[in-house]
Design a protein around this motif. Structure first.
Motif, PDB file in Angstrom:
ATOM      1  N   UNK A  23       8.353   9.212   6.657  1.00 41.01           N
ATOM      2  CA  UNK A  23       9.046   8.256   7.505  1.00 41.01           C
ATOM      3  C   UNK A  23       8.547   6.836   7.268  1.00 41.01           C
ATOM      4  N   UNK A  24       9.397   6.003   6.679  1.00 42.03           N
ATOM      5  CA  UNK A  24       9.005   4.618   6.427  1.00 42.03           C
ATOM      6  C   UNK A  24       9.632   3.659   7.432  1.00 42.03           C
ATOM      7  N   UNK A  25      10.384   4.197   8.412  1.00 44.44           N
ATOM      8  CA  UNK A  25      10.982   3.304   9.395  1.00 44.44           C
ATOM      9  C   UNK A  25       9.886   2.701  10.267  1.00 44.44           C
ATOM     10  N   UNK A  26      10.135   1.484  10.733  1.00 42.08           N
ATOM     11  CA  UNK A  26       9.181   0.804  11.600  1.00 42.08           C
ATOM     12  C   UNK A  26       8.809  -0.562  11.054  1.00 42.08           C
ATOM     13  N   UNK A  27       7.753  -1.128  11.627  1.00 38.68           N
ATOM     14  CA  UNK A  27       7.302  -2.480  11.255  1.00 38.68           C
ATOM     15  C   UNK A  27       6.221  -2.430  10.180  1.00 38.68           C
ATOM     16  N   UNK A  28       6.362  -3.302   9.188  1.00 43.43           N
ATOM     17  CA  UNK A  28       5.409  -3.395   8.081  1.00 43.43           C
ATOM     18  C   UNK A  28       4.993  -4.842   7.867  1.00 43.43           C
ATOM     19  N   UNK A  98       6.815  11.633  -0.867  1.00 40.71           N
ATOM     20  CA  UNK A  98       6.604  10.324  -0.255  1.00 40.71           C
ATOM     21  C   UNK A  98       7.151   9.197  -1.133  1.00 40.71           C
ATOM     22  N   UNK A  99       8.054   9.537  -2.070  1.00 38.14           N
ATOM     23  CA  UNK A  99       8.598   8.548  -3.007  1.00 38.14           C
ATOM     24  C   UNK A  99      10.017   8.123  -2.639  1.00 38.14           C
ATOM     25  N   UNK A 112      15.225 -14.425  -6.450  1.00 39.72           N
ATOM     26  CA  UNK A 112      15.423 -13.330  -7.405  1.00 39.72           C
ATOM     27  C   UNK A 112      15.549 -11.994  -6.675  1.00 39.72           C
ATOM     28  N   UNK A 113      16.402 -11.124  -7.210  1.00 38.14           N
ATOM     29  CA  UNK A 113      16.559  -9.774  -6.685  1.00 38.14           C
ATOM     30  C   UNK A 113      16.022  -8.809  -7.733  1.00 38.14           C
ATOM     31  N   UNK A 114      15.137  -7.928  -7.303  1.00 42.69           N
ATOM     32  CA  UNK A 114      14.489  -6.979  -8.200  1.00 42.69           C
ATOM     33  C   UNK A 114      14.899  -5.551  -7.851  1.00 42.69           C
ATOM     34  N   UNK A 115      14.902  -4.686  -8.852  1.00 41.75           N
ATOM     35  CA  UNK A 115      14.985  -3.255  -8.593  1.00 41.75           C
ATOM     36  C   UNK A 115      13.668  -2.872  -7.930  1.00 41.75           C
ATOM     37  N   UNK A 116      13.696  -1.787  -7.149  1.00 45.51           N
ATOM     38  CA  UNK A 116      12.498  -1.473  -6.393  1.00 45.51           C
ATOM     39  C   UNK A 116      12.335   0.028  -6.205  1.00 45.51           C
ATOM     40  N   UNK A 117      11.075   0.431  -6.229  1.00 45.74           N
ATOM     41  CA  UNK A 117      10.728   1.788  -5.818  1.00 45.74           C
ATOM     42  C   UNK A 117       9.508   1.678  -4.924  1.00 45.74           C
ATOM     43  N   UNK A 118       9.253   2.721  -4.147  1.00 44.90           N
ATOM     44  CA  UNK A 118       8.144   2.662  -3.198  1.00 44.90           C
ATOM     45  C   UNK A 118       7.546   4.047  -3.030  1.00 44.90           C
ATOM     46  N   UNK A 119       6.282   4.057  -2.611  1.00 41.92           N
ATOM     47  CA  UNK A 119       5.598   5.319  -2.337  1.00 41.92           C
ATOM     48  C   UNK A 119       4.759   5.112  -1.092  1.00 41.92           C
ATOM     49  N   UNK A 120       4.892   6.034  -0.151  1.00 42.01           N
ATOM     50  CA  UNK A 120       4.142   5.974   1.086  1.00 42.01           C
ATOM     51  C   UNK A 120       2.803   6.672   0.896  1.00 42.01           C
ATOM     52  N   UNK A 121       1.726   6.050   1.393  1.00 42.14           N
ATOM     53  CA  UNK A 121       0.403   6.669   1.286  1.00 42.14           C
ATOM     54  C   UNK A 121       0.376   7.967   2.088  1.00 42.14           C
ATOM     55  N   UNK A 122      -0.576   8.839   1.776  1.00 41.13           N
ATOM     56  CA  UNK A 122      -0.644  10.154   2.429  1.00 41.13           C
ATOM     57  C   UNK A 122      -0.854  10.047   3.935  1.00 41.13           C
ATOM     58  N   UNK A 123      -1.519   8.976   4.402  1.00 40.72           N
ATOM     59  CA  UNK A 123      -1.728   8.836   5.851  1.00 40.72           C
ATOM     60  C   UNK A 123      -0.587   8.063   6.525  1.00 40.72           C
ATOM     61  N   UNK A 124       0.399   7.610   5.731  1.00 37.45           N
ATOM     62  CA  UNK A 124       1.558   6.927   6.288  1.00 37.45           C
ATOM     63  C   UNK A 124       1.320   5.490   6.698  1.00 37.45           C
ATOM     64  N   UNK A 125       0.160   4.913   6.337  1.00 38.51           N
ATOM     65  CA  UNK A 125      -0.185   3.569   6.797  1.00 38.51           C
ATOM     66  C   UNK A 125       0.037   2.465   5.763  1.00 38.51           C
ATOM     67  N   UNK A 126       0.260   2.847   4.505  1.00 35.02           N
ATOM     68  CA  UNK A 126       0.489   1.850   3.448  1.00 35.02           C
ATOM     69  C   UNK A 126       1.723   2.231   2.644  1.00 35.02           C
ATOM     70  N   UNK A 127       2.507   1.208   2.328  1.00 39.26           N
ATOM     71  CA  UNK A 127       3.697   1.409   1.505  1.00 39.26           C
ATOM     72  C   UNK A 127       3.470   0.632   0.212  1.00 39.26           C
TER      73      UNK A 127
END
Length: 148
Positions: A23-28, A98-99, A112-127
């Motif tokens: 779950x990556x929803x929320x404030x970052x 988590x990808x 500029x607009x970039x392509x993007x990918x992301x991975x959530x850390x195992x504890x859910x605290x870092x993207x």
């Protein structure tokens, strides 16, 4: 009987940890990859089509830096829009575990607009984000920290 309860408890904990980890929803809090200073608060939400989008909800003041108020050098439909409230992340889709892939991220300072990918850390605290043009090897990393 005890074995079934144990298996049930293990299964439940695995399911709940997977749900949280994805779950990556929320404030970052976005962090500048060059200076390490906080840049902005981004609110990530899930869209009706299942993809994720993120908008700037607060610009973090930094010493020696006056943030732009509008997206001056940005392509349409972002041109001259206020940066506060702007969707800078669009189309990010959960791929596995988590990808996340197939997103696009806008740098409102350069336009500029970039392509993007992301991975959530195992504890859910870092993207961990990777923005790139063309191939992923030619890009930049950023780490966003979940705001409590």
């Amino acid at each position: 009987m005890m074995g079934k309860q144990l298996i049930g408890a293990l299964l439940l904990s695995v399911i709940s940890s997977c749900t949280f980890a994805e779950d990556i929803t929320g404030l970052w809090q976005s962090i500048d990859d060059k200076t390490g200073a906080p840049k902005a608060l981004i609110e990530i939400r899930q869209e009706a089509n299942g993809s994720y989008a993120g908008k700037i909800v607060k610009i973090t003041p930094r010493a020696g830096y006056t943030p732009k108020e509008t997206c001056v050098d940005c392509p349409a439909p972002y041109t001259n829009k206020p940066i506060l409230g702007l969707d800078v992340v669009t189309g990010l889709k959960h791929s596995d575990g988590s990808s996340y892939t197939n997103g696009r991220i806008l740098d409102p300072n350069s336009g500029k607009i970039y392509s993007m990918k992301a991975k959530l850390s195992s504890n859910g605290k870092r993207l961990h984000l990777r923005g790139y043009l063309g191939v992923s090897a030619l890009g930049r990393n950023q780490i966003w920290i979940r705001a409590e």
